[in-house]
Design a protein around this motif. Structure first.
Motif, short mmCIF file in Angstrom:
data_model
loop_
_atom_site.label_atom_id
_atom_site.label_comp_id
_atom_site.label_asym_id
_atom_site.label_seq_id
_atom_site.Cartn_x
_atom_site.Cartn_y
_atom_site.Cartn_z
N ASN A 1 0.86 -1.18 0.00
CA ASN A 1 0.00 0.00 0.00
C ASN A 1 0.90 1.22 0.00
O ASN A 1 1.54 1.52 1.00
CB ASN A 1 -0.88 0.01 1.25
CG ASN A 1 -1.85 -1.14 1.24
OD1 ASN A 1 -2.46 -1.41 0.20
ND2 ASN A 1 -1.98 -1.83 2.36
N ARG B 1 8.15 6.05 -5.13
CA ARG B 1 8.06 5.12 -4.00
C ARG B 1 8.27 3.68 -4.46
O ARG B 1 8.89 2.89 -3.76
CB ARG B 1 6.69 5.26 -3.33
CG ARG B 1 6.65 6.54 -2.54
CD ARG B 1 5.36 6.70 -1.80
NE ARG B 1 5.42 7.95 -1.06
CZ ARG B 1 4.43 8.79 -0.91
NH1 ARG B 1 3.27 8.51 -1.45
NH2 ARG B 1 4.59 9.89 -0.23
N LEU C 1 11.79 3.20 -4.78
CA LEU C 1 12.41 3.12 -3.45
C LEU C 1 12.21 1.73 -2.83
O LEU C 1 13.15 1.12 -2.31
CB LEU C 1 11.82 4.20 -2.53
CG LEU C 1 12.32 4.14 -1.09
CD1 LEU C 1 13.80 4.50 -1.01
CD2 LEU C 1 11.51 5.07 -0.19
N TYR C 2 10.97 1.24 -2.93
CA TYR C 2 10.70 -0.09 -2.36
C TYR C 2 11.51 -1.16 -3.08
O TYR C 2 12.01 -2.10 -2.47
CB TYR C 2 9.20 -0.42 -2.44
CG TYR C 2 8.36 0.32 -1.42
CD1 TYR C 2 8.74 0.34 -0.08
CD2 TYR C 2 7.20 0.98 -1.80
CE1 TYR C 2 7.98 1.01 0.84
CE2 TYR C 2 6.43 1.65 -0.87
CZ TYR C 2 6.83 1.67 0.46
OH TYR C 2 6.07 2.33 1.38
N GLU D 1 19.08 12.92 0.15
CA GLU D 1 17.92 12.71 -0.71
C GLU D 1 17.32 11.31 -0.48
O GLU D 1 16.10 11.14 -0.46
CB GLU D 1 18.36 12.85 -2.18
CG GLU D 1 17.19 13.02 -3.12
CD GLU D 1 17.66 13.33 -4.53
OE1 GLU D 1 16.82 13.25 -5.43
OE2 GLU D 1 18.86 13.62 -4.72
N VAL D 2 18.20 10.34 -0.30
CA VAL D 2 17.72 8.98 -0.03
C VAL D 2 16.97 8.93 1.29
O VAL D 2 15.87 8.36 1.38
CB VAL D 2 18.91 7.98 -0.02
CG1 VAL D 2 18.44 6.61 0.43
CG2 VAL D 2 19.55 7.89 -1.38
N VAL D 3 17.54 9.55 2.30
CA VAL D 3 16.89 9.54 3.62
C VAL D 3 15.53 10.23 3.54
O VAL D 3 14.53 9.74 4.08
CB VAL D 3 17.79 10.24 4.67
CG1 VAL D 3 17.06 10.39 5.99
CG2 VAL D 3 19.07 9.45 4.86
N ALA E 1 13.67 10.51 0.90
CA ALA E 1 12.73 9.66 0.14
C ALA E 1 12.15 8.57 1.04
O ALA E 1 10.96 8.26 0.96
CB ALA E 1 13.45 9.04 -1.04
N ILE E 2 12.98 8.01 1.89
CA ILE E 2 12.49 6.94 2.79
C ILE E 2 11.50 7.52 3.79
O ILE E 2 10.44 6.95 4.05
CB ILE E 2 13.66 6.25 3.51
CG1 ILE E 2 14.53 5.51 2.50
CG2 ILE E 2 13.15 5.27 4.56
CD1 ILE E 2 15.82 4.98 3.08
N ALA F 1 9.70 10.08 3.42
CA ALA F 1 8.49 10.56 2.74
C ALA F 1 7.62 9.42 2.24
O ALA F 1 6.52 9.67 1.74
CB ALA F 1 8.88 11.47 1.57
N ALA F 2 8.11 8.20 2.34
CA ALA F 2 7.34 7.07 1.81
C ALA F 2 7.12 6.01 2.87
O ALA F 2 7.59 4.88 2.73
CB ALA F 2 8.07 6.48 0.60
N PRO F 3 6.40 6.38 3.90
CA PRO F 3 6.11 5.34 4.90
C PRO F 3 5.06 4.37 4.36
O PRO F 3 4.34 4.70 3.41
CB PRO F 3 5.55 6.15 6.08
CG PRO F 3 4.93 7.34 5.44
CD PRO F 3 5.72 7.63 4.21
N ALA F 4 5.00 3.22 4.96
CA ALA F 4 3.95 2.29 4.58
C ALA F 4 2.61 2.91 4.93
O ALA F 4 2.45 3.51 5.99
CB ALA F 4 4.14 0.97 5.31
N LYS F 5 1.66 2.80 3.99
CA LYS F 5 0.37 3.45 4.19
C LYS F 5 -0.36 2.81 5.36
O LYS F 5 -0.35 1.58 5.51
CB LYS F 5 -0.46 3.30 2.93
CG LYS F 5 -1.78 4.03 2.97
CD LYS F 5 -2.56 3.75 1.70
CE LYS F 5 -3.91 4.41 1.75
NZ LYS F 5 -4.68 4.11 0.54
N ASP F 6 -0.95 3.68 6.18
CA ASP F 6 -1.76 3.14 7.28
C ASP F 6 -2.97 2.42 6.66
O ASP F 6 -3.70 3.00 5.87
CB ASP F 6 -2.24 4.28 8.19
CG ASP F 6 -2.84 3.74 9.47
OD1 ASP F 6 -2.14 3.75 10.50
OD2 ASP F 6 -4.00 3.28 9.42
#
Lengths: 197, 224
Positions: free
Chosen positions: A99, A117, A120-121, B47-49, B51-52, B54-59
């Protein structure tokens, strides 16, 4: 109620106290499992299994470390076992299983963000499991190197080295993806992103 | 890349607010300020940090967590019910004490018994007794057979089949051994013989008596 109090009550067999701990940490454990196995359904099962293991072994928790660190260690071990069982080390993931969080921006911006993203993943799955764990624990969970070493074993110095190495690998992978994308598809949507780097 | 860049780029992810010693932080800061390559490297890592972060797993949403809590509650209740039985083996650490003590004790006992039986102080078999037993066995062998006779047909095949393995079991020494017939009951032996056999047998006994020997060399193979 603090973690220590809840843990003390859980160690006496108080189930609601442990369920309070579950509610407190379920998002973090689930997020960690998601990052580790790149599969939302498996992440749910693994995080539940981690809580169950923690509950069964709560009496052996000696409270010389934080409960959160101990719980992460259990969750990481569950993920390691899962990955070993499935022999998924280094396998490319299907990012459709994940997700991806959206920001509610315009459809075009949303598409670019989701593409970022996805890359990234994919880059994360290229990392060795330990480096993936270090990156997740450091950046997403905000643990110090000392705490990471408690979760993963080893020393704080080793955790720092793993972290630096993981960042460099991610940087290289994402850069090579950018170059490849520019070469294959120099569209208007990709060009600004490529020039930015 | 300069050696200094190679050295300091290992610490770049910690710049500027990582947990580095103060002197290393100062060194890193001064170097990054004057080195464009390290500044680029630092920007790429940041930039990598970003990006990580800014892209957490969606709740997955409230429904997911309700289901998660419900499933978790069921599993925890089951674990709590099975808990006392499941945790008994691990909690009864003292219950394993007899095994932990008994196993080494048994091993020591076995070693002691082995040393007593095979060691230098072990009881030596009475050689005199063994020597006394041997003639009894050897003397018993011909008693089971009819008297030696040139006529082999007089000896039943079944008896021969019994004797040959006995001789072979004793290392094959039997055929060449001398047999002492001094203890024989002569009347008993002669009773089961035909006249011709009696004559032959008595002739051979007399021959031996003339030679001055009471032992007669018998061979199982010579019978055959």
């Amino acid at each position: 109620m603090t973690d220590d109090q809840l843990v003390a009550r859980a160690q006496e067999g108080d189930l609601p106290a442990f369920e309070e701990l579950v509610k407190k940490y379920q998002r973090e454990v689930y997020g960690l499992a998601c990052r580790m196995v790149s599969d939302a359904e498996e992440a749910k099962d693994l995080s539940q299994q981690a809580f169950l293991q923690a509950f069964v072994n709560i009496k052996s928790f000696r409270r010389d470390a934080q409960f959160r660190t101990w719980l992460f260690r259990i969750a990481i071990n569950q993920c390691y076992n899962f990955l070993k069982g499935r022999k998924k080390f280094g396998d490319p993931i299907d990012c459709g299983e994940l997700n991806l969080a959206g920001e509610g921006a315009s459809p075009e911006a949303e598409l670019i963000t989701q593409d970022d993203r996805r890359r990234l993943y994919e880059a994360m799955t290229q990392l060795p499991t330990k480096q993936r764990a270090v990156i997740t624990l450091k950046i997403e969970q905000g643990l110090s190197y000392e705490e990471i070493s408690q979760v993963l074993g080893g020393t704080a110095g080793a955790a720092r080295v793993n972290y630096c190495q993981a960042l460099k690998t991610l940087k290289k992978y994402m850069k090579s993806e950018d170059d490849h994308e520019v070469a294959m598809r120099p569209s208007a949507a990709v060009a600004p992103r490529a020039s930015r780097r | 890349m300069k050696w200094q860049c190679a050295l300091l780029q290992r610490w770049l992810p910690e710049h500027p607010d990582g947990d580095l010693p103060a002197w290393r932080k100062r060194w890193l800061k001064a170097h990054v300020a004057q080195c464009p390559a390290c500044r680029r490297e630092l920007a790429a890592l940041r930039e990598v940090v970003t990006a990580i972060q800014a892209a957490p797993a969606k709740d997955p949403g409230a429904e997911f967590w309700q289901e998660f809590s419900r499933e978790m509650h069921v599993k925890l209740v089951q674990a709590a019910q099975a808990g006392p039985a499941a945790s008994r083996p691990s909690s009864s650490r003292w219950g394993r004490l007899p095994y932990l003590v008994g196993a080494p004790a048994l091993a020591i006992l076995l070693v002691w018994v082995a040393v007593q039986l095979t060691g230098p102080g072990s009881p030596v078999p009475n050689q005199a007794l063994l020597k006394r037993k041997a003639p009894v066995q050897m003397a018993a062998v011909p008693r089971r057979a009819p008297a030696p006779s040139p006529k082999l047909g007089a000896v039943p095949a079944g008896e021969l089949a019994e004797f040959v393995p006995v001789a072979l079991d004793e290392g094959g020494a039997m055929p060449t051994e001398e047999m002492d017939i001094s203890g024989w009951d002569l009347d008993l032996e002669l009773a089961g013989m035909t006249n011709q056999e009696k004559e032959t047998f008595l002739k051979r006994v007399n021959q031996r008596a003339k030679d001055g020997s009471c032992a007669e060399e018998l061979s199982l193979y010579s019978w055959a």
